[in-house]
Design a protein around this motif. Structure first.
Motif, PDB file in Angstrom:
ATOM      1  N   UNK A 205      -5.336  -0.194  -3.780  1.00 14.45           N
ATOM      2  CA  UNK A 205      -4.982   1.208  -4.007  1.00 14.45           C
ATOM      3  C   UNK A 205      -3.948   1.292  -5.122  1.00 14.45           C
ATOM      4  N   UNK A 206      -4.160   2.147  -6.108  1.00 12.82           N
ATOM      5  CA  UNK A 206      -3.196   2.239  -7.220  1.00 12.82           C
ATOM      6  C   UNK A 206      -1.889   2.899  -6.785  1.00 12.82           C
ATOM      7  N   UNK A 207      -0.841   2.557  -7.504  1.00 12.15           N
ATOM      8  CA  UNK A 207       0.439   3.220  -7.290  1.00 12.15           C
ATOM      9  C   UNK A 207       0.409   4.588  -7.969  1.00 12.15           C
ATOM     10  N   UNK A 208       1.185   5.542  -7.475  1.00  8.06           N
ATOM     11  CA  UNK A 208       1.204   6.856  -8.124  1.00  8.06           C
ATOM     12  C   UNK A 208       1.820   6.796  -9.519  1.00  8.06           C
TER      13      UNK A 208
ATOM     14  N   UNK B 188       0.871  -1.173   0.000  1.00  7.17           N
ATOM     15  CA  UNK B 188       0.000   0.000   0.000  1.00  7.17           C
ATOM     16  C   UNK B 188       0.910   1.226   0.000  1.00  7.17           C
ATOM     17  N   UNK B 189       0.840   1.996  -1.082  1.00  9.81           N
ATOM     18  CA  UNK B 189       1.702   3.168  -1.229  1.00  9.81           C
ATOM     19  C   UNK B 189       1.460   4.140  -0.081  1.00  9.81           C
ATOM     20  N   UNK B 190       2.545   4.683   0.474  1.00  7.64           N
ATOM     21  CA  UNK B 190       2.560   5.648   1.573  1.00  7.64           C
ATOM     22  C   UNK B 190       2.190   5.017   2.918  1.00  7.64           C
ATOM     23  N   UNK B 191       1.971   3.699   2.941  1.00  9.22           N
ATOM     24  CA  UNK B 191       1.748   2.989   4.196  1.00  9.22           C
ATOM     25  C   UNK B 191       2.937   2.069   4.481  1.00  9.22           C
ATOM     26  N   UNK B 192       3.259   1.185   3.531  1.00 18.10           N
ATOM     27  CA  UNK B 192       4.420   0.312   3.698  1.00 18.10           C
ATOM     28  C   UNK B 192       5.361   0.343   2.490  1.00 18.10           C
ATOM     29  N   UNK B 193       5.128   1.290   1.581  1.00 13.43           N
ATOM     30  CA  UNK B 193       5.995   1.463   0.409  1.00 13.43           C
ATOM     31  C   UNK B 193       6.015   2.922   0.011  1.00 13.43           C
TER      32      UNK B 193
END
Length: 95
Positions: free
Chosen positions: A68-71, A16-21
């Motif tokens: 959730x998509x990656x940026x 999950x981007x901005x949570x664990x990546x």
């Protein structure tokens, strides 16, 4: 000890981007433990089928994405991923 070993990594935690990546300022591959987390740093690639591969110093690690998509623009960038150590397994295999 002192030999190369062939292993397959299994990471059970979804990314999950901005949570664990997140993006990494460092461009040096890394694998380490930090408390109860395993930290991977490597070059992220998106696959045609929607998967994610993190290349950590020449070792590809397949990761699953949460819903959730990656940026935009993250494909081909350096990324740090932190996952719970109890969700990471290493399995030996022969070539």
């Amino acid at each position: 000890m002192g030999r190369e070993h062939h292993v397959e990594w299994t990471v059970d935690e979804d990314i999950v981007w901005a949570v664990n990546a997140w993006s990494s300022g460092s461009r040096t591959p890394e694998l380490r433990q930090s408390g109860d987390r395993v930290v991977f740093r490597g070059l992220l690639s998106l696959t045609e089928d929607g998967g994610v591969v993190l290349d950590v110093g020449g070792t590809p690690i397949l990761l699953d994405l949460a819903d959730h998509p990656l940026p935009e623009g993250v494909d081909g960038s350096w990324v740090e991923v932190r996952v719970a150590q109890d969700g990471v397994a290493v399995w030996p295999y022969g070539v």
